[in-house]
Design a protein around this motif. Structure first.
Motif, mmCIF file in Angstrom:
data_model
loop_
_atom_site.group_PDB
_atom_site.id
_atom_site.type_symbol
_atom_site.label_atom_id
_atom_site.label_comp_id
_atom_site.label_asym_id
_atom_site.label_seq_id
_atom_site.Cartn_x
_atom_site.Cartn_y
_atom_site.Cartn_z
ATOM 1 N N HIS A 32 42.195 34.434 41.313
ATOM 2 C CA HIS A 32 42.226 33.845 39.970
ATOM 3 C C HIS A 32 41.093 34.483 39.169
ATOM 4 O O HIS A 32 39.945 34.054 39.221
ATOM 5 N N VAL A 33 41.439 35.545 38.447
ATOM 6 C CA VAL A 33 40.468 36.298 37.655
ATOM 7 C C VAL A 33 40.631 35.973 36.175
ATOM 8 O O VAL A 33 39.678 35.586 35.498
ATOM 9 N N HIS A 34 41.834 36.149 35.662
ATOM 10 C CA HIS A 34 42.143 35.876 34.249
ATOM 11 C C HIS A 34 43.121 34.700 34.198
ATOM 12 O O HIS A 34 44.262 34.820 34.638
ATOM 13 N N GLY A 35 42.679 33.595 33.638
ATOM 14 C CA GLY A 35 43.479 32.378 33.666
ATOM 15 C C GLY A 35 44.825 32.505 33.008
ATOM 16 O O GLY A 35 45.849 32.093 33.565
ATOM 17 N N SER A 36 44.871 33.080 31.803
ATOM 18 C CA SER A 36 46.147 33.181 31.084
ATOM 19 C C SER A 36 47.115 34.100 31.807
ATOM 20 O O SER A 36 48.311 33.812 31.916
ATOM 21 N N TRP A 37 46.606 35.233 32.306
ATOM 22 C CA TRP A 37 47.476 36.176 33.010
ATOM 23 C C TRP A 37 47.989 35.560 34.308
ATOM 24 O O TRP A 37 49.168 35.686 34.650
ATOM 25 N N VAL A 40 49.201 42.169 48.449
ATOM 26 C CA VAL A 40 47.987 41.714 47.767
ATOM 27 C C VAL A 40 47.944 42.329 46.378
ATOM 28 O O VAL A 40 48.219 43.521 46.189
ATOM 29 N N LEU A 41 47.604 41.484 45.414
ATOM 30 C CA LEU A 41 47.513 41.899 44.015
ATOM 31 C C LEU A 41 46.031 41.932 43.655
ATOM 32 O O LEU A 41 45.401 40.898 43.441
ATOM 33 N N LEU A 42 45.465 43.143 43.622
ATOM 34 C CA LEU A 42 44.041 43.344 43.355
ATOM 35 C C LEU A 42 43.799 43.414 41.846
ATOM 36 O O LEU A 42 44.645 43.906 41.096
ATOM 37 N N GLN A 43 42.615 42.960 41.420
ATOM 38 C CA GLN A 43 42.300 43.016 39.995
ATOM 39 C C GLN A 43 40.866 43.467 39.712
ATOM 40 O O GLN A 43 40.507 43.670 38.551
ATOM 41 N N ARG A 44 40.045 43.596 40.750
ATOM 42 C CA ARG A 44 38.664 44.060 40.609
ATOM 43 C C ARG A 44 38.357 45.016 41.758
ATOM 44 O O ARG A 44 38.864 44.816 42.874
ATOM 45 N N PRO A 45 37.535 46.043 41.552
ATOM 46 C CA PRO A 45 37.250 47.003 42.635
ATOM 47 C C PRO A 45 36.704 46.334 43.889
ATOM 48 O O PRO A 45 37.041 46.742 45.008
ATOM 49 N N GLU A 46 35.879 45.303 43.731
ATOM 50 C CA GLU A 46 35.282 44.661 44.899
ATOM 51 C C GLU A 46 36.306 43.954 45.785
ATOM 52 O O GLU A 46 36.016 43.639 46.950
ATOM 53 N N GLU A 47 37.495 43.696 45.262
ATOM 54 C CA GLU A 47 38.499 43.018 46.065
ATOM 55 C C GLU A 47 39.046 43.909 47.180
ATOM 56 O O GLU A 47 39.573 43.403 48.180
ATOM 57 N N LEU A 48 38.934 45.215 47.038
ATOM 58 C CA LEU A 48 39.316 46.108 48.137
ATOM 59 C C LEU A 48 38.505 45.777 49.379
ATOM 60 O O LEU A 48 39.040 45.686 50.494
ATOM 61 N N ASP A 49 37.203 45.598 49.195
ATOM 62 C CA ASP A 49 36.333 45.256 50.323
ATOM 63 C C ASP A 49 36.547 43.812 50.773
ATOM 64 O O ASP A 49 36.535 43.519 51.968
ATOM 65 N N LEU A 50 36.761 42.900 49.799
ATOM 66 C CA LEU A 50 36.975 41.500 50.161
ATOM 67 C C LEU A 50 38.202 41.332 51.059
ATOM 68 O O LEU A 50 38.167 40.588 52.040
ATOM 69 N N VAL A 51 39.278 42.019 50.720
ATOM 70 C CA VAL A 51 40.491 41.914 51.526
ATOM 71 C C VAL A 51 40.217 42.365 52.958
ATOM 72 O O VAL A 51 40.605 41.703 53.930
#
Length: 319
Positions: free
Chosen positions: A7-12, A64-75
């Motif tokens: 949940h990065v962008h609420g409207s999207w 997985v639907l990534l939206q920030r570069p750091e999520e590559l590592d988080l996953v």
């Protein structure tokens, strides 16, 4: 399909979770940027499911639907799976590049395992995505319904953090317009604005904004550099005529019948004055704005396009 997405962008994300799938939303004890979980200011369906970050390693998901570069590592750390290799993945790029057109290298440019999905054609053209496959998924917005009255002879603006983002957000243009005409500004951080002619509405729930915005005669979109703000599309769906700068993706989103886009502040001021004194022209342009937004940014089209993209990457990785 079970889709892991932050949940990065609420409207999207509100548009995303309208689909028929199960949407797994990481949640952390502090509900910080890496684990906000479900929204608290939007009404999301039950298929948007919170999953504790510590439980993700034992949670099944298809893509997985990534939206920030750091999520590559988080996953990889949280699930033990590499996006694009062990699990199908796409990277949704919400923003226009921060640098110039000649040096806007995307963080995922040096790989070909995860496609980059832009939210506007403008963004795809201006980002250098290198070896990464580059796709476009135009925004989808839930229709709030036609609510326009234009009864208030005033201009509405929606902008978050207008003081810090002064020139990027066009705050100087808003203040210039407010020196001549009544202007209502909605958003987070607007209470720090100072200027004559301003009526400030701080951080209202989306539903309340949808009640208040269409009472204003017109909508002003002052951004110099941004992706395509969803508040602009929402204003069009509400039936509001649009005034703004011909910047980034706005010229493709706002047809001539729906409003006026100009780099000349005098033209913007003169147009606002005309619509304030001519409610019939304002109403006619607002109807054209709504018709265009329904066709271009409808939620069904968005979900169909997203499903096609996700099905493609799932087939590629699992084949």
């Amino acid at each position: 399909m079970r889709i892991l997405a932050w949940h990065v962008h609420g409207s999207w994300t509100t548009a995303l979770v309208q689909g028929p799938h199960t949407y797994l939303l990481p949640v952390t004890p502090d509900r910080g940027p890496d684990g906000r979980g479900r929204a608290r200011t939007w009404d999301w369906p039950a298929n948007a499911v919170e999953v504790a970050a510590d439980d993700l390693r034992d949670t099944a998901f298809d893509v997985v639907l990534l939206q920030r570069p750091e999520e590559l590592d988080l996953v990889q750390r949280w699930t033990g799976r590499r996006p694009g290799r062990d699990v199908p993945a796409v990277y949704v790029e919400h923003d226009a590049p921060r640098g110039g057109a000649s040096d806007s290298v995307h963080p995922l440019a040096d790989q070909d395992a995860v496609p980059v999905v832009h939210v506007t054609q403008f963004n795809r053209t201006y980002w250098d995505t290198g070896r990464a496959r580059s796709l476009v998924l135009d925004h989808g917005v839930l229709d709030p319904g036609y609510r326009y009255t234009g009864a208030s002879e005033s201009v509405a603006v929606v902008v978050n953090d207008p003081v810090r983002r002064h020139r990027v957000a066009g705050t100087d243009l808003v203040l210039g317009l407010a020196a001549e005409l009544p202007v209502a500004v909605y958003g987070m951080g607007v209470d720090r604005l100072r200027g004559d002619g301003l009526d400030l509405f701080e951080d209202l729930p989306q539903a309340r904004m949808h009640d208040l915005l269409p009472a204003h005669r017109l909508y002003f979109h002052p951004y110099r550099w941004t992706s395509l703000g969803l508040s602009l599309i929402e204003a069009m769906l509400l039936g509001m005529p649009v005034l703004g700068l011909p910047a980034t993706a706005a010229p493709e989103a706002v047809p001539a019948a729906a409003g006026v886009l100009s780099s000349d502040p005098d033209v913007l001021l003169a147009t606002a004055r005309r619509w304030l004194s001519d409610p019939e022209e304002a109403r006619t342009r607002g109807l054209a704005a709504r018709e265009h937004a329904l066709e271009r940014f409808g939620i069904d089209r968005f979900l169909d396009d997203l499903d096609a993209i996700l099905a493609s990457v799932v087939q590629e990785v699992t084949a």
